[in-house]
Design a protein around this motif. Structure first.
Motif, PDB file in Angstrom:
ATOM      1  N   MET A   1      -4.454  31.918  40.448  1.00 54.14           N
ATOM      2  CA  MET A   1      -4.486  30.970  41.350  1.00 54.14           C
ATOM      3  C   MET A   1      -3.323  31.253  42.381  1.00 54.14           C
ATOM      4  SD  MET A   1      -2.881  27.051  40.103  1.00 54.14           S
ATOM      5  CE  MET A   1      -4.137  26.658  39.001  1.00 54.14           C
ATOM      6  N   SER A   2      -4.041  30.812  43.595  1.00 56.47           N
ATOM      7  CA  SER A   2      -3.021  31.255  44.620  1.00 56.47           C
ATOM      8  C   SER A   2      -1.925  30.243  44.774  1.00 56.47           C
ATOM      9  CB  SER A   2      -3.902  31.160  45.975  1.00 56.47           C
ATOM     10  OG  SER A   2      -4.334  29.804  46.439  1.00 56.47           O
TER      11      SER A   2
ATOM     12  N   ARG B   1      -1.609  25.766  44.251  1.00 60.68           N
ATOM     13  CA  ARG B   1      -0.451  24.958  43.646  1.00 60.68           C
ATOM     14  C   ARG B   1       0.231  24.252  44.449  1.00 60.68           C
ATOM     15  NH1 ARG B   1       1.812  30.263  40.617  1.00 60.68           N
ATOM     16  NH2 ARG B   1       1.618  31.120  42.734  1.00 60.68           N
ATOM     17  N   PHE B   2       0.117  24.094  45.757  1.00 61.42           N
ATOM     18  CA  PHE B   2       1.140  23.433  46.636  1.00 61.42           C
ATOM     19  C   PHE B   2       0.840  21.966  46.477  1.00 61.42           C
ATOM     20  CE2 PHE B   2       2.037  21.279  50.585  1.00 61.42           C
ATOM     21  CZ  PHE B   2       3.296  21.984  51.163  1.00 61.42           C
ATOM     22  N   ASN B   3       2.045  21.222  46.041  1.00 61.04           N
ATOM     23  CA  ASN B   3       1.962  19.695  45.737  1.00 61.04           C
ATOM     24  C   ASN B   3       2.059  18.867  47.148  1.00 61.04           C
ATOM     25  OD1 ASN B   3       2.839  17.298  44.852  1.00 61.04           O
ATOM     26  ND2 ASN B   3       4.066  17.848  43.305  1.00 61.04           N
ATOM     27  N   VAL B   4       1.023  18.653  47.632  1.00 61.19           N
ATOM     28  CA  VAL B   4       0.736  17.842  48.774  1.00 61.19           C
ATOM     29  C   VAL B   4       1.482  16.517  49.024  1.00 61.19           C
ATOM     30  CG1 VAL B   4      -0.878  17.121  50.600  1.00 61.19           C
ATOM     31  CG2 VAL B   4      -1.560  19.079  49.215  1.00 61.19           C
TER      32      VAL B   4
ATOM     33  N   LEU C   1       6.477  23.610  47.177  1.00 61.98           N
ATOM     34  CA  LEU C   1       6.058  24.732  46.228  1.00 61.98           C
ATOM     35  C   LEU C   1       7.457  24.857  45.164  1.00 61.98           C
ATOM     36  CD1 LEU C   1       4.932  27.439  48.906  1.00 61.98           C
ATOM     37  CD2 LEU C   1       3.734  26.333  47.243  1.00 61.98           C
ATOM     38  N   MET C   2       8.209  23.773  45.293  1.00 60.02           N
ATOM     39  CA  MET C   2       9.478  24.098  44.325  1.00 60.02           C
ATOM     40  C   MET C   2       8.989  24.035  42.954  1.00 60.02           C
ATOM     41  SD  MET C   2      12.850  21.745  44.325  1.00 60.02           S
ATOM     42  CE  MET C   2      12.713  21.379  45.954  1.00 60.02           C
ATOM     43  N   ASP C   3       7.973  23.485  42.600  1.00 63.39           N
ATOM     44  CA  ASP C   3       7.538  23.315  40.974  1.00 63.39           C
ATOM     45  C   ASP C   3       6.696  24.596  40.734  1.00 63.39           C
ATOM     46  OD1 ASP C   3       8.804  20.861  40.633  1.00 63.39           O
ATOM     47  OD2 ASP C   3       7.199  19.748  41.207  1.00 63.39           O
ATOM     48  N   SER C   4       6.425  25.289  41.723  1.00 67.75           N
ATOM     49  CA  SER C   4       5.610  26.582  41.300  1.00 67.75           C
ATOM     50  C   SER C   4       5.653  27.938  41.801  1.00 67.75           C
ATOM     51  CB  SER C   4       3.996  26.278  41.759  1.00 67.75           C
ATOM     52  OG  SER C   4       3.884  25.904  43.018  1.00 67.75           O
ATOM     53  N   THR C   5       6.649  27.961  43.050  1.00 65.50           N
ATOM     54  CA  THR C   5       6.531  29.166  43.588  1.00 65.50           C
ATOM     55  C   THR C   5       8.087  29.514  43.950  1.00 65.50           C
ATOM     56  OG1 THR C   5       4.673  29.009  44.520  1.00 65.50           O
ATOM     57  CG2 THR C   5       5.724  30.590  45.631  1.00 65.50           C
TER      58      THR C   5
ATOM     59  N   PHE D   1      10.298  32.940  38.965  1.00 63.68           N
ATOM     60  CA  PHE D   1      11.524  32.362  38.701  1.00 63.68           C
ATOM     61  C   PHE D   1      11.621  31.198  37.669  1.00 63.68           C
ATOM     62  CE2 PHE D   1      13.673  33.559  42.971  1.00 63.68           C
ATOM     63  CZ  PHE D   1      13.242  34.983  42.797  1.00 63.68           C
ATOM     64  N   THR D   2      12.776  30.793  37.215  1.00 65.11           N
ATOM     65  CA  THR D   2      12.922  29.457  36.593  1.00 65.11           C
ATOM     66  C   THR D   2      13.198  28.528  37.327  1.00 65.11           C
ATOM     67  OG1 THR D   2      15.262  29.859  36.577  1.00 65.11           O
ATOM     68  CG2 THR D   2      14.041  30.965  34.749  1.00 65.11           C
ATOM     69  N   PRO D   3      12.846  27.271  36.915  1.00 64.73           N
ATOM     70  CA  PRO D   3      12.774  25.886  37.835  1.00 64.73           C
ATOM     71  C   PRO D   3      14.033  26.027  38.488  1.00 64.73           C
ATOM     72  CG  PRO D   3      12.026  25.414  35.690  1.00 64.73           C
ATOM     73  CD  PRO D   3      12.293  26.813  35.437  1.00 64.73           C
ATOM     74  N   ARG D   4      15.216  26.499  37.841  1.00 65.62           N
ATOM     75  CA  ARG D   4      16.480  26.666  38.605  1.00 65.62           C
ATOM     76  C   ARG D   4      16.676  27.627  39.695  1.00 65.62           C
ATOM     77  NH1 ARG D   4      22.462  27.912  36.077  1.00 65.62           N
ATOM     78  NH2 ARG D   4      23.785  27.611  37.920  1.00 65.62           N
ATOM     79  N   GLY D   5      15.802  28.623  39.327  1.00 65.68           N
ATOM     80  CA  GLY D   5      15.751  29.863  40.171  1.00 65.68           C
ATOM     81  C   GLY D   5      14.850  29.298  41.559  1.00 65.68           C
ATOM     82  N   ARG D   6      13.775  28.742  41.381  1.00 70.69           N
ATOM     83  CA  ARG D   6      13.139  28.143  42.473  1.00 70.69           C
ATOM     84  C   ARG D   6      13.933  27.380  43.358  1.00 70.69           C
ATOM     85  NH1 ARG D   6       8.833  28.478  38.195  1.00 70.69           N
ATOM     86  NH2 ARG D   6       9.289  26.136  37.903  1.00 70.69           N
TER      87      ARG D   6
END
Length: 364
Positions: free
Chosen positions: A1-2, A6-9, A59-63, A67-72
């Motif tokens: 999946m690109s 995964r972009f949360n519009v 992209l914070m939830d996927s990219t 990374f971990t959620p905190r890392g993102r």
């Protein structure tokens, strides 16, 4: 999946809609006297901040996925902070308009226990800077560094509370649904297994003295087992949100397991926008046929504004259980009507739902 798939519009749009406010400092920057390079650089920095801010929420939830959620969260915070500092160096106090967005970046994704401290640091430090260096005509920037961030934070708290209440309501509904399924399965299996046990014991005593009677008891055991299996399958499907194609296929399996001949539609697309509602109707009606009708045949007919389920069983006694009364309420809420009557020309039952109102379907 690109990463774009995964972009949360939705999240990006909800965050970006307020970015129009940044037109204010950009216009001020362009119209006041100052070197051309400052105008160009300042405008570019405001645009860059808006772009990164919009992409970050998408992209914070996927990219980055590794990374971990905190890392993102920190990954996207770094460019936002760098651009904000650079904007302050180039555009001066106009960069204060970025403060509400930085506060929102902490307040919406993070719980209050983790967002309050950095939000206070941003608000206090930016407001102190304004009070220290601003001239009398520039004190209005405190609206951006103090009043707006407080408003943003309160909105974030209200939004998170609404999300928690919605999640609790959903969890409670699921718990009640599971409890109802557990009770139904217990009642079904308890009764069926008791009968199967008694008949098995009777068959074992008759097998030598009356083989024909023993064979009849064994046939009854097989029939009860098939019916119970169909009932359990029909009950467990309540845990799934229905779709019409899946419900028709589930009805086919349940009816076949119960030894009931089925005539089912091949094209679920005829229901159109009523598909979700009609799936509930098919589920409840077929479940009742399997459990209570004693039928040998069941027919399901579906059209754009109606669904009809008939059987040739013992008929409707007029008593509506929780499932049927709940279905009636669901249909009426969607603008339709439900009737349960004796099937024409038979001793069976007809369940008919017609959509006569202006509403169609439902999503509850």
């Amino acid at each position: 999946m690109s990463r774009f798939s995964r972009f949360n519009v939705t999240a990006s749009l909800l965050a970006s809609v307020w970015l129009v406010i940044l037109l204010i400092p950009v216009v001020v920057l362009l119209v006041v006297d100052g070197p051309l390079w400052r105008k160009i650089a300042g405008t570019a920095l405001f645009v860059a901040f808006a772009a990164v801010y919009s992409v970050a929420f998408g992209l914070m939830d996927s990219t980055p996925s590794r990374f971990t959620p905190r890392g993102r969260f920190l990954f996207w915070l770094v460019p936002l902070a760098v651009i904000a500092v650079a904007t302050g160096a180039v555009a001066g106090l106009s960069a204060g308009y970025l403060v509400p967005f930085l506060v929102a970046y902490f307040a919406f994704p993070l719980p209050p226990s983790r967002s309050i401290a950095p939000a206070l640091v941003i608000v206090i430090s930016s407001s102190w800077t304004v009070l220290t260096v601003a001239e009398d005509g520039e004190l209005g920037i405190l609206g951006a560094t103090l009043a707006s961030p407080v408003f943003v934070y309160l909105v974030a708290l209200a939004s998170q509370r609404a999300d928690r209440e919605q999640q609790l309501s959903h969890d409670l509904a699921q718990a009640r649904e599971r409890e109802g399924v557990a009770v139904d399965v217990h009642d079904l299996l308890g009764h069926s297994l008791t009968v199967v046990t008694l008949k098995a014991e009777l068959a074992s005593r008759l097998v030598d003295t009356d083989p024909a009677a023993a064979k009849d008891e064994l046939a009854q055991i097989a029939r009860i087992s098939r019916t119970s299996l169909a009932e359990v399958r029909a009950t467990v499907t309540r845990l799934r949100q229905p779709d019409l194609i899946g419900e028709i296929e589930g009805a086919r399996r349940a009816l076949a397991t119960a030894g009931i001949a089925a005539s089912l539609p091949k094209d679920a697309g005829l229901a159109g926008p009523n598909a979700r509602l009609f799936s509930w109707v098919v589920r409840e009606a077929v479940t009742n046929v399997v459990r209570h009708s004693g039928a040998t045949r069941c027919t399901v007919e579906i059209g754009p504004d109606r669904v009809r389920i008939t059987d040739d069983g013992r008929g409707f006694d007029g008593a509506e259980g929780n499932g049927l009364s709940g279905l009636r309420q669901r249909v009426e809420d969607a603008g339709g009507t439900l009737s349960v009557t004796a099937a024409s020309g038979t001793t069976g039952t007809e369940v008919l739902v017609t959509m006569t109102g202006t509403q169609t379907g439902e999503d509850s």
